[in-house]
Design an enzyme around this catalytic site. Structure first.
Site, PDB file in Angstrom:
ATOM      1  N   SER A  23      -7.012 -11.492  21.840  1.00 48.25           N
ATOM      2  CA  SER A  23      -8.003 -11.650  22.911  1.00 48.25           C
ATOM      3  C   SER A  23      -7.911 -13.046  23.505  1.00 48.25           C
ATOM      4  CB  SER A  23      -9.398 -11.452  22.309  1.00 48.25           C
ATOM      5  OG  SER A  23     -10.386 -11.875  23.207  1.00 48.25           O
ATOM      6  N   TYR A  41     -15.811 -13.329  15.469  1.00 45.16           N
ATOM      7  CA  TYR A  41     -14.926 -12.297  16.022  1.00 45.16           C
ATOM      8  C   TYR A  41     -13.605 -12.921  16.471  1.00 45.16           C
ATOM      9  CZ  TYR A  41     -12.809  -9.516  19.729  1.00 45.16           C
ATOM     10  OH  TYR A  41     -11.899  -8.864  20.536  1.00 45.16           O
ATOM     11  N   LYS A  70      -9.405 -12.694  15.209  1.00 49.94           N
ATOM     12  CA  LYS A  70      -8.204 -12.506  16.045  1.00 49.94           C
ATOM     13  C   LYS A  70      -7.190 -13.612  15.766  1.00 49.94           C
ATOM     14  CE  LYS A  70      -9.477  -8.813  18.172  1.00 49.94           C
ATOM     15  NZ  LYS A  70      -8.885  -7.558  17.717  1.00 49.94           N
TER      16      LYS A  70
HETATM   17  P1  NAD Z   1     -13.342   0.065  20.687  1.00 52.65           P
HETATM   18  O1  NAD Z   1     -14.477  -0.289  19.805  1.00 52.65           O
HETATM   19  O2  NAD Z   1     -13.565   1.081  21.756  1.00 52.65           O
HETATM   20  O3  NAD Z   1     -12.087   0.509  19.813  1.00 52.65           O
HETATM   21  C1  NAD Z   1     -11.864   0.016  18.511  1.00 52.65           C
HETATM   22  C2  NAD Z   1     -11.694   1.212  17.603  1.00 52.65           C
HETATM   23  O4  NAD Z   1     -11.458   0.785  16.269  1.00 52.65           O
HETATM   24  C3  NAD Z   1     -12.928   2.115  17.573  1.00 52.65           C
HETATM   25  O5  NAD Z   1     -12.539   3.441  17.894  1.00 52.65           O
HETATM   26  C4  NAD Z   1     -13.426   2.024  16.132  1.00 52.65           C
HETATM   27  O6  NAD Z   1     -14.002   3.229  15.696  1.00 52.65           O
HETATM   28  C5  NAD Z   1     -12.150   1.658  15.393  1.00 52.65           C
HETATM   29  N1  NAD Z   1     -12.330   0.924  14.139  1.00 52.65           N
HETATM   30  C6  NAD Z   1     -13.042  -0.209  13.921  1.00 52.65           C
HETATM   31  N2  NAD Z   1     -12.940  -0.576  12.634  1.00 52.65           N
HETATM   32  C7  NAD Z   1     -12.126   0.331  12.024  1.00 52.65           C
HETATM   33  C8  NAD Z   1     -11.656   0.493  10.711  1.00 52.65           C
HETATM   34  N3  NAD Z   1     -11.999  -0.336   9.721  1.00 52.65           N
HETATM   35  N4  NAD Z   1     -10.842   1.536  10.446  1.00 52.65           N
HETATM   36  C9  NAD Z   1     -10.491   2.397  11.409  1.00 52.65           C
HETATM   37  N5  NAD Z   1     -10.917   2.307  12.669  1.00 52.65           N
HETATM   38  C10 NAD Z   1     -11.737   1.275  12.978  1.00 52.65           C
HETATM   39  O7  NAD Z   1     -12.818  -1.309  21.338  1.00 52.65           O
HETATM   40  P2  NAD Z   1     -11.759  -1.561  22.487  1.00 52.65           P
HETATM   41  O8  NAD Z   1     -12.479  -2.202  23.600  1.00 52.65           O
HETATM   42  O9  NAD Z   1     -10.935  -0.355  22.740  1.00 52.65           O
HETATM   43  O10 NAD Z   1     -10.881  -2.691  21.789  1.00 52.65           O
HETATM   44  C11 NAD Z   1      -9.686  -2.389  21.099  1.00 52.65           C
HETATM   45  C12 NAD Z   1      -9.137  -3.678  20.504  1.00 52.65           C
HETATM   46  O11 NAD Z   1      -8.928  -4.633  21.544  1.00 52.65           O
HETATM   47  C13 NAD Z   1     -10.082  -4.339  19.501  1.00 52.65           C
HETATM   48  O12 NAD Z   1      -9.310  -4.882  18.461  1.00 52.65           O
HETATM   49  C14 NAD Z   1     -10.723  -5.442  20.311  1.00 52.65           C
HETATM   50  O13 NAD Z   1     -11.127  -6.517  19.510  1.00 52.65           O
HETATM   51  C15 NAD Z   1      -9.582  -5.839  21.228  1.00 52.65           C
HETATM   52  N6  NAD Z   1     -10.045  -6.469  22.474  1.00 52.65           N
HETATM   53  C16 NAD Z   1     -10.952  -5.810  23.249  1.00 52.65           C
HETATM   54  C17 NAD Z   1     -11.419  -6.413  24.413  1.00 52.65           C
HETATM   55  C18 NAD Z   1     -12.445  -5.721  25.281  1.00 52.65           C
HETATM   56  O14 NAD Z   1     -13.091  -6.397  26.076  1.00 52.65           O
HETATM   57  N7  NAD Z   1     -12.622  -4.417  25.213  1.00 52.65           N
HETATM   58  C19 NAD Z   1     -10.938  -7.680  24.785  1.00 52.65           C
HETATM   59  C20 NAD Z   1     -10.004  -8.309  23.978  1.00 52.65           C
HETATM   60  C21 NAD Z   1      -9.552  -7.687  22.808  1.00 52.65           C
HETATM   61  C1  UD1 Z   2     -16.552 -11.194  26.341  1.00 59.03           C
HETATM   62  C2  UD1 Z   2     -16.463 -11.691  24.925  1.00 59.03           C
HETATM   63  C3  UD1 Z   2     -15.035 -12.108  24.624  1.00 59.03           C
HETATM   64  C4  UD1 Z   2     -14.052 -10.979  24.934  1.00 59.03           C
HETATM   65  C5  UD1 Z   2     -14.246 -10.600  26.395  1.00 59.03           C
HETATM   66  C6  UD1 Z   2     -13.281  -9.512  26.785  1.00 59.03           C
HETATM   67  C7  UD1 Z   2     -18.679 -12.630  24.552  1.00 59.03           C
HETATM   68  C8  UD1 Z   2     -19.480 -13.902  24.382  1.00 59.03           C
HETATM   69  N1  UD1 Z   2     -17.375 -12.810  24.781  1.00 59.03           N
HETATM   70  O1  UD1 Z   2     -16.309 -12.280  27.157  1.00 59.03           O
HETATM   71  O2  UD1 Z   2     -14.905 -12.451  23.274  1.00 59.03           O
HETATM   72  O3  UD1 Z   2     -12.733 -11.414  24.720  1.00 59.03           O
HETATM   73  O4  UD1 Z   2     -15.600 -10.176  26.579  1.00 59.03           O
HETATM   74  O5  UD1 Z   2     -13.850  -8.435  27.370  1.00 59.03           O
HETATM   75  O6  UD1 Z   2     -19.184 -11.536  24.432  1.00 59.03           O
HETATM   76  N2  UD1 Z   2     -22.503 -11.199  32.379  1.00 59.03           N
HETATM   77  C9  UD1 Z   2     -23.695 -11.145  33.049  1.00 59.03           C
HETATM   78  N3  UD1 Z   2     -24.593 -10.172  32.698  1.00 59.03           N
HETATM   79  C10 UD1 Z   2     -24.347  -9.259  31.721  1.00 59.03           C
HETATM   80  C11 UD1 Z   2     -23.102  -9.317  31.037  1.00 59.03           C
HETATM   81  C12 UD1 Z   2     -22.216 -10.307  31.389  1.00 59.03           C
HETATM   82  O7  UD1 Z   2     -23.958 -11.951  33.946  1.00 59.03           O
HETATM   83  O8  UD1 Z   2     -25.205  -8.415  31.446  1.00 59.03           O
HETATM   84  C13 UD1 Z   2     -21.526 -12.243  32.756  1.00 59.03           C
HETATM   85  C14 UD1 Z   2     -21.154 -13.143  31.603  1.00 59.03           C
HETATM   86  O9  UD1 Z   2     -22.031 -14.227  31.527  1.00 59.03           O
HETATM   87  C15 UD1 Z   2     -19.726 -13.552  31.998  1.00 59.03           C
HETATM   88  C16 UD1 Z   2     -19.205 -12.339  32.770  1.00 59.03           C
HETATM   89  O10 UD1 Z   2     -20.351 -11.591  33.158  1.00 59.03           O
HETATM   90  O11 UD1 Z   2     -19.788 -14.646  32.861  1.00 59.03           O
HETATM   91  C17 UD1 Z   2     -18.316 -11.458  31.922  1.00 59.03           C
HETATM   92  O12 UD1 Z   2     -19.011 -11.166  30.721  1.00 59.03           O
HETATM   93  P1  UD1 Z   2     -18.407 -10.205  29.599  1.00 59.03           P
HETATM   94  O13 UD1 Z   2     -18.036  -8.912  30.201  1.00 59.03           O
HETATM   95  O14 UD1 Z   2     -19.364 -10.201  28.462  1.00 59.03           O
HETATM   96  O15 UD1 Z   2     -17.029 -10.914  29.187  1.00 59.03           O
HETATM   97  P2  UD1 Z   2     -16.751 -12.401  28.640  1.00 59.03           P
HETATM   98  O16 UD1 Z   2     -17.967 -13.232  28.659  1.00 59.03           O
HETATM   99  O17 UD1 Z   2     -15.572 -12.920  29.358  1.00 59.03           O
END
Ligand code: NAD
Ligand code: UD1
Length: 366
Positions: free
Chosen positions: A144, A168, A172
């Protein structure tokens, strides 16, 4: 079919062009995972999904299957259960792993660090040990942008020193370290660390998308729930940042572009041992109000909002330097913020309660 699994004797991949592989996707029923399963199936790969369903529903896979006409084998397994993880590798001849499974809510990780370290780190260690035992040594890992921490200048570049500022993010960073140590110790490993920026949007069919449980933490899911009438208004966290409109800027990336980035990374590492890291972002920042306006355009009506105080731990602005992924993988984003919002809205409008047919009892209005 390409045999690219390394062997005990360290045999390298045997083909210059990547054919069909059997890919294990951990976390494959989740938001990014389900879109990646779809991209993998469209690229001709066989997919096995492992997920404990702690934050997702198997319904996502049924819908992926409707869209691709292919079925992924599904195993409801918790990664902290090492024998169960091993059993999946006993059952399938896996060529490579894409590792999404993990807990991902920053605020929750601050409240419950042990749960996050245990789930994310122990889960990953079990996965890597099972892979090693079964001679599967190709892995693409979901990292991330949060690993860049608070002190790096923007845009973020892969070679910068990292340093996450919450549990968190530290899971990572620690998993990146574990994988780097592994790749450095044993040159049979093929490792990609993908640092995602802000994934939003949904598959354009509107059949799969993000289905947050409870009150969404992230911006676009929250806006979408306001637009569909599940929440009263968006609270904009901070209107006094040193940015063009005073609201914070982020690098939003369409989840379908992100999913395709995984297929590109997989193809790249299939032929190359070692550890590599890539930012997956667009290289552009958009403000909260710009995203809100795009979403309003998609919906065709105004979305209520109020500017309030800054959220603790938020940065004013960050985005990716996305040039390495383009140079190495030939990958770059293709979709605009308007398209992200159109697709996200189609999913939300067609599935107001996500994969549930009706409002879950615990998800009342914020
Ligand atoms: P998500 O929660 O939709 O998907 C994660 C999945 O992992 C879920 O289906 C959950 O049930 C499963 N899971 C969690 N713990 C587990 C375990 N111990 N065993 C088996 N399954 C397990 O999240 P996502 O948004 O699809 O994110 C996927 C990956 O990308 C995550 O590792 C997350 O940290 C990373 N990531 C997400 C974002 C974002 O904003 N969505 C940003 C940066 C990184
Ligand atoms: C969040 C996570 C970050 C992750 C990233 C990826 C936090 C503190 N950080 O970051 O670890 O890698 O998502 O998706 O959760 N905002 C509002 N109102 C809301 C929600 C968000 O104004 O109800 C603003 C936030 O202040 C930010 C922007 O929207 O400025 C994006 O927010 P968000 O979607 O939570 O992402 P990140 O803050 O970038």
């Amino acid at each position: 079919m390409l045999q690219h699994r390394s062997t005990e004797s360290g045999v390298a991949p045997i083909s210059a062009s990547v054919g069909t592989m059997k890919i294990l996707v951990t976390g494959g029923t989740g938001y990014i995972g389900s879109h990646t399963v779809l991209s993998l199936q469209e690229a001709g790969h066989d997919v096995v999904v492992l997920d404990n369903l702690v934050n997702s529903s198997e319904e996502s896979l049924r819908r992926v299957s409707e869209l691709t006409g292919k079925t992924a084998a599904f195993h409801q397994v918790d990664l902290v259960d090492e024998p169960a993880v091993e059993a999946v590798f006993d059952q399938h001849q896996i060529d490579a792993v894409i590792h999404f499974a993990g807990l991902k809510a920053v605020g929750e990780s601050v409240q419950e660090p042990l749960a996050y370290y245990y789930n994310n780190i122990v889960g990953t260690l079990n996965l890597l040990r099972a892979m090693d035992k079964h001679n599967v040594r190709s892995i693409v890992f979901s990292s991330s942008a949060t690993v860049y921490g608070e002190h790096n200048p923007i845009p973020y570049i892969e070679k910068m020193e990292i340093g996450a500022n919450n549990p968190y993010g530290r899971t990572k960073e620690q998993i990146e370290d574990i994988l780097s140590d592994l790749g450095n110790a044993d040159d049979r490993w093929h490792i990609a660390l993908l640092r995602y920026f802000n994934p939003v949007g949904a598959h354009p069919s509107g059949r799969i998308g993000e289905d947050p449980q409870g009150i969404p933490n992230n911006l676009v899911p929250f806006i979408a729930q306001v637009a569909v009438g599940r929440r009263e208004k968006l609270m904009v966290f901070g209107g006094d940042y040193d940015t063009p409109d005073g609201t914070a800027q982020r690098d939003y990336i369409h989840v379908v572009d992100l999913a395709d980035g995984h297929v590109a990374a997989l193809n790249y590492i299939a032929e190359r041992a070692g550890v590599r890291r890539w930012n997956l972002g667009s290289g552009r920042g958009s403000s909260v109000l710009e995203v809100l306006r795009s979403f309003e355009k998609a919906v065709g009506q105004p979305i209520p909002y109020e500017i309030t105080g800054r959220r603790a731990g938020d940065l004013p602005a960050f985005w990716a330097d996305a040039s390495s992924a383009l140079a190495d993988l030939g990958w770059s984003t293709t979709k605009t913020v308007d398209q992200m919002c159109e697709d996200h809205w189609r999913w939300q409008k067609n599935n107001p309660y996500g994969y549930n047919a009706a409002e879950p009892a615990a998800a009342s209005n914020a």
